[in-house]
Write a protein that holds these residues in place. Structure first.
Motif, PDB file in Angstrom:
ATOM      1  N   GLU A 188       0.822  -1.221   0.000  1.00 44.54           N
ATOM      2  CA  GLU A 188       0.000   0.000   0.000  1.00 44.54           C
ATOM      3  C   GLU A 188       0.859   1.276   0.000  1.00 44.54           C
ATOM      4  OE1 GLU A 188       0.087  -1.582   4.309  1.00 44.54           O
ATOM      5  OE2 GLU A 188      -0.138  -2.387   2.278  1.00 44.54           O
ATOM      6  N   ARG A 189       2.144   1.137   0.198  1.00 44.64           N
ATOM      7  CA  ARG A 189       3.029   2.311   0.157  1.00 44.64           C
ATOM      8  C   ARG A 189       3.855   2.362  -1.120  1.00 44.64           C
ATOM      9  NH1 ARG A 189       6.626   2.334   5.211  1.00 44.64           N
ATOM     10  NH2 ARG A 189       7.458   4.201   4.167  1.00 44.64           N
ATOM     11  N   VAL A 190       3.443   1.587  -2.115  1.00 45.36           N
ATOM     12  CA  VAL A 190       4.198   1.520  -3.369  1.00 45.36           C
ATOM     13  C   VAL A 190       3.341   1.932  -4.563  1.00 45.36           C
ATOM     14  CG1 VAL A 190       5.456   0.024  -4.965  1.00 45.36           C
ATOM     15  CG2 VAL A 190       5.682  -0.317  -2.486  1.00 45.36           C
ATOM     16  N   ILE A 191       3.894   2.815  -5.387  1.00 45.22           N
ATOM     17  CA  ILE A 191       3.318   3.153  -6.686  1.00 45.22           C
ATOM     18  C   ILE A 191       4.322   2.679  -7.728  1.00 45.22           C
ATOM     19  CG2 ILE A 191       2.516   5.000  -8.220  1.00 45.22           C
ATOM     20  CD1 ILE A 191       2.151   6.726  -5.644  1.00 45.22           C
ATOM     21  N   LEU A 192       3.860   1.976  -8.733  1.00 41.25           N
ATOM     22  CA  LEU A 192       4.736   1.529  -9.818  1.00 41.25           C
ATOM     23  C   LEU A 192       4.291   2.250 -11.082  1.00 41.25           C
ATOM     24  CD1 LEU A 192       5.399  -0.497 -12.356  1.00 41.25           C
ATOM     25  CD2 LEU A 192       7.085  -0.356 -10.514  1.00 41.25           C
ATOM     26  N   GLN A 193       5.192   3.001 -11.695  1.00 41.75           N
ATOM     27  CA  GLN A 193       4.834   3.755 -12.888  1.00 41.75           C
ATOM     28  C   GLN A 193       5.788   3.431 -14.034  1.00 41.75           C
ATOM     29  OE1 GLN A 193       5.119   7.992 -12.187  1.00 41.75           O
ATOM     30  NE2 GLN A 193       7.303   7.938 -11.758  1.00 41.75           N
ATOM     31  N   SER A 194       5.306   3.668 -15.263  1.00 37.75           N
ATOM     32  CA  SER A 194       6.163   3.474 -16.426  1.00 37.75           C
ATOM     33  C   SER A 194       5.511   4.095 -17.651  1.00 37.75           C
ATOM     34  CB  SER A 194       6.433   1.988 -16.677  1.00 37.75           C
ATOM     35  OG  SER A 194       7.403   1.810 -17.696  1.00 37.75           O
ATOM     36  N   PHE A 195       6.358   4.539 -18.582  1.00 38.96           N
ATOM     37  CA  PHE A 195       5.878   4.972 -19.893  1.00 38.96           C
ATOM     38  C   PHE A 195       5.659   3.746 -20.781  1.00 38.96           C
ATOM     39  CE2 PHE A 195       7.918   9.014 -18.663  1.00 38.96           C
ATOM     40  CZ  PHE A 195       6.969   9.925 -19.097  1.00 38.96           C
ATOM     41  N   ASP A 196       6.328   2.655 -20.446  1.00 38.06           N
ATOM     42  CA  ASP A 196       6.215   1.418 -21.212  1.00 38.06           C
ATOM     43  C   ASP A 196       4.987   0.655 -20.731  1.00 38.06           C
ATOM     44  OD1 ASP A 196       6.461  -0.991 -22.513  1.00 38.06           O
ATOM     45  OD2 ASP A 196       8.549  -1.349 -21.926  1.00 38.06           O
ATOM     46  N   PHE A 197       3.927   0.684 -21.519  1.00 36.78           N
ATOM     47  CA  PHE A 197       2.683   0.046 -21.103  1.00 36.78           C
ATOM     48  C   PHE A 197       2.809  -1.472 -21.017  1.00 36.78           C
ATOM     49  CE2 PHE A 197      -0.720   3.508 -22.111  1.00 36.78           C
ATOM     50  CZ  PHE A 197      -0.059   4.375 -21.266  1.00 36.78           C
ATOM     51  N   ASN A 198       3.819  -2.050 -21.674  1.00 39.63           N
ATOM     52  CA  ASN A 198       4.042  -3.493 -21.544  1.00 39.63           C
ATOM     53  C   ASN A 198       4.376  -3.849 -20.094  1.00 39.63           C
ATOM     54  OD1 ASN A 198       3.651  -4.052 -24.295  1.00 39.63           O
ATOM     55  ND2 ASN A 198       5.786  -3.600 -24.784  1.00 39.63           N
ATOM     56  N   ILE A 199       5.087  -2.956 -19.443  1.00 44.95           N
ATOM     57  CA  ILE A 199       5.414  -3.149 -18.029  1.00 44.95           C
ATOM     58  C   ILE A 199       4.146  -3.138 -17.191  1.00 44.95           C
ATOM     59  CG2 ILE A 199       6.480  -2.041 -16.021  1.00 44.95           C
ATOM     60  CD1 ILE A 199       8.622  -3.270 -17.658  1.00 44.95           C
ATOM     61  N   LEU A 200       3.300  -2.126 -17.395  1.00 44.96           N
ATOM     62  CA  LEU A 200       2.072  -1.998 -16.602  1.00 44.96           C
ATOM     63  C   LEU A 200       1.124  -3.167 -16.856  1.00 44.96           C
ATOM     64  CD1 LEU A 200       1.358   1.829 -17.018  1.00 44.96           C
ATOM     65  CD2 LEU A 200       2.645   0.673 -15.205  1.00 44.96           C
ATOM     66  N   LYS A 201       1.035  -3.602 -18.100  1.00 45.28           N
ATOM     67  CA  LYS A 201       0.182  -4.755 -18.434  1.00 45.28           C
ATOM     68  C   LYS A 201       0.670  -6.004 -17.703  1.00 45.28           C
ATOM     69  CE  LYS A 201      -1.073  -3.165 -23.098  1.00 45.28           C
ATOM     70  NZ  LYS A 201      -0.894  -3.413 -24.550  1.00 45.28           N
ATOM     71  N   HIS A 202       1.972  -6.180 -17.667  1.00 45.65           N
ATOM     72  CA  HIS A 202       2.539  -7.346 -16.983  1.00 45.65           C
ATOM     73  C   HIS A 202       2.220  -7.325 -15.498  1.00 45.65           C
ATOM     74  CE1 HIS A 202       5.281 -10.560 -15.901  1.00 45.65           C
ATOM     75  NE2 HIS A 202       5.840  -9.756 -15.007  1.00 45.65           N
ATOM     76  N   TRP A 203       2.412  -6.158 -14.863  1.00 45.62           N
ATOM     77  CA  TRP A 203       2.130  -6.063 -13.431  1.00 45.62           C
ATOM     78  C   TRP A 203       0.651  -6.324 -13.152  1.00 45.62           C
ATOM     79  CZ3 TRP A 203       5.213  -4.253  -9.067  1.00 45.62           C
ATOM     80  CH2 TRP A 203       6.580  -4.238  -9.346  1.00 45.62           C
ATOM     81  N   ASN A 204      -0.216  -5.810 -13.994  1.00 50.02           N
ATOM     82  CA  ASN A 204      -1.648  -6.024 -13.808  1.00 50.02           C
ATOM     83  C   ASN A 204      -1.996  -7.510 -13.889  1.00 50.02           C
ATOM     84  OD1 ASN A 204      -4.374  -4.897 -13.516  1.00 50.02           O
ATOM     85  ND2 ASN A 204      -4.700  -5.607 -15.612  1.00 50.02           N
ATOM     86  N   LEU A 205      -1.369  -8.216 -14.818  1.00 44.93           N
ATOM     87  CA  LEU A 205      -1.597  -9.664 -14.947  1.00 44.93           C
ATOM     88  C   LEU A 205      -1.075 -10.418 -13.721  1.00 44.93           C
ATOM     89  CD1 LEU A 205      -0.716 -10.298 -18.710  1.00 44.93           C
ATOM     90  CD2 LEU A 205      -2.986 -10.418 -17.643  1.00 44.93           C
TER      91      LEU A 205
END
Length: 294
Positions: A188-205
């Motif tokens: 709850e104290r972590v935000i993960l950000q990226s311009f590379d949407f492949n990264i965000l898609k992976h984390w969501n999965l």
């Protein structure tokens, strides 16, 4: 008279809630005041009362997670082990992904200062490991009895750089970062950000499959609109984080209507900070935490 008193009380309560929930993030610690992405910069940001420390991470040859915006030694402020400046011509050849962390640590990141940030203090420092940066900040928070902060960690990733200045796959890059984060911080104290949407898609999965504990996901964009970004991403992020000059009241409302927070980058001008608050953003990222405080 009662209505007037109640109105005043209500307004005070609303302002108090807004003050508590507004997320003020120190960009790369506080790049305008201290050498970027270094432990002294993060400590200074903590002293100035930020609610979130924003930082970037890359990977070394020996698979260490290094706090650095570029996956190389930036000629604007880096110096070689012998004290000579890194030149523009050679900076890209000093690829962090081809260097061990012991080699990386020998390069200085602060003695020369940064000509783009004249207020930045000059001091000897270096690119820290993510685990060491978190440990140093958590210790500093406890010793100085400060409020816990969040960590907004940007994975510096570009498709054309896969296997060149970063791991070959987003899975490998993400796993290395996640393992370091989860050892030291509650999700709850972590935000993960990226311009590379492949990264965000992976984390969501990984969240869906329960392989990763859920952290806040922030979609970084420069000029892309709200709807095109969400469509490209394929799901709604927790935060939409655009370049602040691209924001409008309509875009903020569009995000809020979908339950997505808005935290623009990098807002350094005081008038711009005021404007962002007026259009309803949920936070902002700045090189100058001291200006926001003032």
């Amino acid at each position: 008279m009662r209505i007037s008193i109640f109105s005043i009380i209500a307004l005070f309560m609303i302002n108090s809630v807004n003050a508590q929930t507004f997320d003020f993030e120190g960009h790369r610690g506080c790049r305008g005041l201290m050498p970027e992405n270094t432990i002294p910069a993060f400590k200074k940001a903590l002293d100035l009362g930020v609610t979130t420390l924003e930082l970037d991470v890359c990977i070394s040859k020996d698979h260490q997670v290094v706090v650095s915006h570029e996956p190389y030694m930036n000629s604007l402020f880096c110096s070689k082990p012998d004290g000579s400046p890194v030149t523009k011509a050679e900076e890209k050849s000093l690829n962090l992904y081809t260097m061990t962390y012991d080699e990386i640590k020998k390069y200085d990141s602060g003695l020369r200062g940064n000509v783009l940030y004249p207020e930045q203090q000059k001091l000897a420092t270096y690119k820290p490991l993510l685990k060491d940066m978190i440990a140093a900040c958590e210790t500093y928070i406890k010793e100085h009895k400060l409020k816990p902060v969040k960590y907004n960690i940007e994975i510096k990733s570009e498709e054309q750089e896969y296997g060149i200045s970063q791991p070959k796959t987003v899975e490998e890059f993400s796993d290395l970062v996640y393992k370091e984060i989860i050892k030291q911080l509650p999700p709850e104290r972590v935000i993960l950000q990226s311009f590379d949407f492949n990264i965000l898609k992976h984390w969501n999965l990984q969240f869906k499959s329960k392989k990763y504990k859920k952290v806040t996901l922030s979609a970084l964009v420069e000029r892309e609109g709200v709807e095109p970004s969400f469509e490209k991403l394929g799901f709604l992020p927790d935060i939409f984080s655009p370049y602040y000059k691209q924001l409008t009241v309509g875009k903020v409302k569009m995000c809020h209507d979908k339950g997505v927070k808005v935290v623009p980058w990098t807002v350094n001008d005081v008038d711009a900070m005021k404007e962002m608050k007026e259009i309803g953003v949920d936070g902002l990222i700045s090189d100058y935490p001291d200006r926001f405080v003032k």
